[in-house]
Design an enzyme around this catalytic site. Sequence first.
Site: not given
Length: 224
Positions: A116, A129
Amino acid sequence: MALAAAGAQVVGVARRREALDSMCEEVGTAAAAVVADVAQRDLLAQLVVDVSAPFGAPDILVHAAGINTREAADDVTPEGWDHTIALNLSAPFFLSQAFVPAMREKGWGRIVNFASLQSTRAFPGGIAYGASKAGITQLTRAMAQAWSPHGITANAIGPGFFPTELTSSVFDDEARAARNAEQTCVGRNGKLEDIDGPIQFLCSDASAFVTGQVLMVDGGFTAK
């Protein structure tokens, strides 16, 4: 979809039967589906059996399941933290570990994780996250070190901003989506088809000498 278009037989794993049925309908006889939660480690043994049943043990694993609770650091709960790590980080490792023996026996395998922007950048509300996705980058390297001598490559794709269920809150805010697009080198956010080429590359013989890498597919967001 991209792998099926390239000639692969694919098995989708997700919690929602309706989404899997839609995928199988679009792909046809080259697709099968298993309803499961990949974060449930106690069901892993049965998942391995179910995934291998339609076409045999898989040669390619794409770990695309993920969750982002979008909680501020002060609001993160133990339950939210544990679920995020279990799905985003632990599941890719333990699923891969379970399927590697069959790949090792064949001398060929491809593992693709999903990193990510938050693997290297801190975003508001992304502490759990981000921690999981930073872990993916090191997990990918460690997988390569452990398994690439047996013909199994392990790489990761790091998407920029793409319109998915996980990012719906971002794209629902048109001004925010526009600001994200302006931060890329190409001047736009991602389209789902922008992932097709990188996935096909990392899952084919074209990438035989590429392992332990994170390919950022972000329009140059991290280059600026």
